[in-house]
Design an enzyme around this catalytic site. Structure first.
Site, PDB file in Angstrom:
ATOM      1  N   ARG B 231       0.840  -1.187   0.000  1.00 22.52           N
ATOM      2  CA  ARG B 231       0.000   0.000   0.000  1.00 22.52           C
ATOM      3  C   ARG B 231       0.878   1.242   0.000  1.00 22.52           C
ATOM      4  NH1 ARG B 231      -3.651  -2.419  -1.772  1.00 22.52           N
ATOM      5  NH2 ARG B 231      -5.676  -2.868  -0.819  1.00 22.52           N
ATOM      6  N   HIS B 279      -0.318   0.104  -9.911  1.00 23.64           N
ATOM      7  CA  HIS B 279      -1.082  -0.779  -9.019  1.00 23.64           C
ATOM      8  C   HIS B 279      -1.511  -2.032  -9.795  1.00 23.64           C
ATOM      9  CE1 HIS B 279      -3.525  -0.860  -5.082  1.00 23.64           C
ATOM     10  NE2 HIS B 279      -3.375  -2.077  -5.551  1.00 23.64           N
TER      11      HIS B 279
END
Lengths: 316, 316
Positions: B231, B279
């Site tokens: 993250r 991502h």
């Protein structure tokens, strides 16, 4: 009797090789320069692509042991003494290094990492479709030590691996059963047609020179990728550039070139769909390779059969 | 009773998920839009980071099943119904995809492929030292499904793998014995000091937010690399840029960011020592993930214990 270490090595490389060889063969005398007297004593030449003629005038020579796996340059020296056994390098660390480079190329192609690098240059945030390893057809040309190590490593990661060799010479020990093996020129077009990634690890011989040409590239499916880790002369470079520019080939990973170092003006340097390595896909590791040389030297001294001998007519 | 599929998916993605879920659960009614009547019928919400408030007003709701592995965004929705079981996605295909991305990053760092890409831009032909896998110390932060799959894959390739988790919760089934496991904050500095490559796969919680900061980066050996696949909020981005610019960190591979999509002016886009992914390190694969959802839905229907439940206080 003495070993003669010679070839295209810089001072630091030569000293590293000499130290590793001496450690593996403490009982041997290792020379890196010869005079009139020591010339008479040399019976093993340990060579890294020596200058043509370097191995002439060695009357006791009984073995030429290459430090490199590819012997095409060595065999192109017309003055290379005939009838002296010539052994290739088969270094486990080098085989693993080649398998690593091939795996890196396949992962990069499977998961779009070359494309993501291009997107980064454009500050473009876009997720590409994610393919599973078992959906990807990868073919390996060549099933020598490095081809077999590469096919094995790729099969272990779950890719659908096919392998091709110029002729069927029997089962390959240790090759996973999932690797489908093909042989002979007639099998190549059908294999090419199913190869999303084609990896070349063939030896360079008269039979394989120029094999990666417009015809073979056209036989690959649209969007396929080419990975050449063997020799520059396997590839017709202008045919590849045409196939890249037409979009038929989506990406090339090239470690070897017709002229090395690659000239600064060569279009490969700047081509957006070429990932270029400076003949670095797999280097012999002196630490493990010295033990390979030592084993062959000891076999010579004990009149046992030598390992990894080159068939000069075949070319590898 | 019905399933309600909702969240941040475009039309094609939503339809692909719906089709995969319907195939895995032919007996279930799957809704993607609710009206006053169907609102009363929904007992399972299958969610992909739905807009805050989406799960309110569902009186029969008995299970929230996330399609994504990370639930930090879901838990940040203060209106998320309390006391309803919440399950994370644990998709074998996603675990493998994450292990592939980590392996690509490690191979690239081990063998200098990021550096060779920089050299290509300069038309620079220079061979870098070749390191063996068993000489490289790689550490994985996080030993959940993706951390364990990654540590396993890396150990299988011969790297020296250490793994770290926030607390010792017992043995990890299937983890190779060669992976050295550490636990607890006090163990982190010593682990960092031996990590040439640090890969983050932790869940984002209050305990792990900002963990990748100047202090931890300084504890890594000079020239180390950071790979953040978890993250963006794990990383203090300005601390990383300082460490890259000082040369202490030689390369970063970043898949996640404080703000996503990464803003066009962000320095990461153009930093020569940042390799950036949008991502995309591991996406849930609807084909395999639908079976995971189906198994949990059937467990609910048969009053069996649910799988992969989130501890909301712990945060994962």
């Amino acid at each position: 009797v003495s070993l003669y270490l010679c070839g295209r090595l810089d001072e630091a490389e030569r000293e590293h090789w000499r130290a590793c060889l001496q450690q593996a063969l403490p009982e041997e005398s290792i020379l890196t320069v010869l005079d009139a007297q020591t010339r008479e004593q040399v019976d093993v030449a340990v060579v890294a692509n020596p200058a043509p003629g370097s191995l002439q005038g060695l009357p006791q020579l009984r073995l030429i042991q290459s430090l490199w796996a590819g012997v095409d340059r060595l065999l192109s020296d017309a003055s290379l003494p005939e009838d002296i056994p010539l052994a290739r390098m088969v270094d486990p660390a080098m085989n693993q290094a080649m398998a690593e480079t091939a795996l890196w190329a396949v992962l990069s192609l499977q998961r779009g990492f070359f494309e993501y690098a291009r997107q980064q240059q454009q500050a473009c945030w876009r997720v590409l479709p994610q393919r599973r390893a078992d959906e990807l057809h990868v073919s390996v040309l060549g099933l020598g030590q490095m081809g077999a190590a590469t096919a094995t490593r790729l099969a272990e990661q779950g890719y659908r691996v096919h392998a091709w060799r110029t002729r069927d010479t029997g089962a390959i020990p240790g090759l996973p059963a999932s690797v489908v093996v093909h042989a002979g020129a007639q099998a190549l077009p059908a294999l090419a047609a199913r190869s999303e990634i084609l990896i070349n690890l063939l030896p360079l011989t008269a039979a394989t020179r120029g094999l990666l040409n417009a015809e073979l590239l056209a036989a690959l499916p649209a969007g396929a990728a080419l990975v050449n880790l063997a020799r520059g002369a396997h590839l017709v470079e202008s045919d590849l550039i045409a196939a890249l520019d037409s979009g038929h080939i989506s990406q090339a990973v090239l470690d070897v070139f017709a002229v090395e170092p690659l000239p600064g003006q060569h279009p490969f340097w700047r081509h957006p769909r070429v990932s270029l390595l400076p003949h670095a896909a797999a280097q012999t590791d002196p630490r493990s390779a010295a033990a390979v040389v030592a084993a062959n030297v000891r076999r010579l001294r004990q009149d046992q059969p030598l390992r990894h001998l080159v068939d000069r007519r075949r070319g590898y």
